[in-house]
Design an enzyme around this catalytic site. Structure first.
Site, PDB file in Angstrom:
ATOM      1  N   GLU A   1      32.240  30.336-124.514  1.00  0.00           N
ATOM      2  CA  GLU A   1      31.795  29.519-125.642  1.00  0.00           C
ATOM      3  C   GLU A   1      31.071  28.151-125.486  1.00  0.00           C
ATOM      4  O   GLU A   1      30.253  27.866-126.410  1.00  0.00           O
ATOM      5  CB  GLU A   1      32.938  29.061-126.570  1.00  0.00           C
TER       6      GLU A   1
ATOM      7  N   HIS B   1      34.253  28.968-119.442  1.00  0.00           N
ATOM      8  CA  HIS B   1      34.109  28.882-120.834  1.00  0.00           C
ATOM      9  C   HIS B   1      33.041  29.522-121.407  1.00  0.00           C
ATOM     10  O   HIS B   1      31.938  29.034-121.474  1.00  0.00           O
ATOM     11  CB  HIS B   1      34.237  27.465-121.251  1.00  0.00           C
TER      12      HIS B   1
ATOM     13  N   CYS C   1      40.336  29.843-120.477  1.00  0.00           N
ATOM     14  CA  CYS C   1      40.892  28.559-119.588  1.00  0.00           C
ATOM     15  C   CYS C   1      42.446  28.590-119.792  1.00  0.00           C
ATOM     16  O   CYS C   1      43.209  29.290-119.570  1.00  0.00           O
ATOM     17  CB  CYS C   1      40.127  27.394-119.982  1.00  0.00           C
TER      18      CYS C   1
END
Length: 224
Positions: free
Chosen positions: A196, A194, A86
């Site tokens: 994660e 994302h 991002c």
């Protein structure tokens, strides 16, 4: 055990999520501070997302000048794996480690949802555990994720197989449905979604994001 560093910039929100993802994947997470001039002996680097430091000027423009970025640029040039997520993707573009740029989403709305992606290339340090053509689900949250590049650059990215991910159902107007790219060497990868946030079923629809963090470990072991 691989040591994977996660850089914290002013206002970073997702650094701890990235550190947790690294730990869940079985590596040693190492916090790195933006004002440091040391990478503390890490084997790979993550520039996380979730901040908007300097976005009033241009996405990623201010963070690019953080002292640690000089070390990141040097390490990336020597082949160290670097992942930009991002805002981290924006910083990689501003640092000229990756090509192109991001502008406001089409429709000028912030997007937060689970997003389907297609893996276009597994020939990178961060995607080698995926299969080409595989579709995965990763969390997407951004307001300035609309990927742009001039026609020559776009042609080069396509011809050199540097497009790593495409959106399945373009959410933000990115050219050619591009969600993530790599450099020519394949050690630097940037994407807007994302991974994660997609490492545990407790908080998402899939654990597909964990593959990014296992991929880099397998690469590091294979090249040790």
């Amino acid at each position: 055990m691989s040591r994977i560093g996660v850089v914290t910039f002013p206002g970073t929100l997702d650094d701890h999520d990235a550190l947790r993802a690294v730990k869940l994947a079985g590596a040693d997470p190492v916090p790195l501070w933006h004002a440091s001039d040391s990478l503390n002996g890490v084997d790979a680097i993550i520039l996380p997302g979730g901040f908007s430091y300097g976005d009033y000027l241009r996405c990623g423009a201010i963070a690019r000048f953080a002292p640690i970025m000089g070390e990141v640029i040097t390490a990336a040039g020597a082949g160290m794996p670097v992942l930009g997520i991002c805002n981290g993707f924006q910083v990689l573009c501003e640092s000229h480690l990756l090509e192109g740029a991001m502008i406001r989403n089409e429709g000028r709305k912030f997007i937060c949802r689970h997003q389907r992606l297609r893996v276009e290339s597994n020939d990178t340090t961060w995607t080698c555990d995926f299969a080409e053509g595989q579709e995965i689900i990763i969390v997407l949250k951004n307001g300035e994720g609309n990927f742009r590049a001039d026609p020559d650059t776009l042609h080069k990215l396509e011809e050199n197989n540097q497009v790593v991910f495409r959106y399945v159902g373009n959410p933000n107007g990115s050219l050619n449905d591009i969600a993530g790219i790599t450099n020519e060497r394949g050690n630097v990868v940037g994407l807007m979604p994302h991974p994660e946030h997609s490492v545990e079923m407790l908080t998402g629809e899939s654990r597909d994001g964990l593959v990014f963090f296992t991929s880099v470990q397998h690469f590091l072991v294979a090249t040790a």
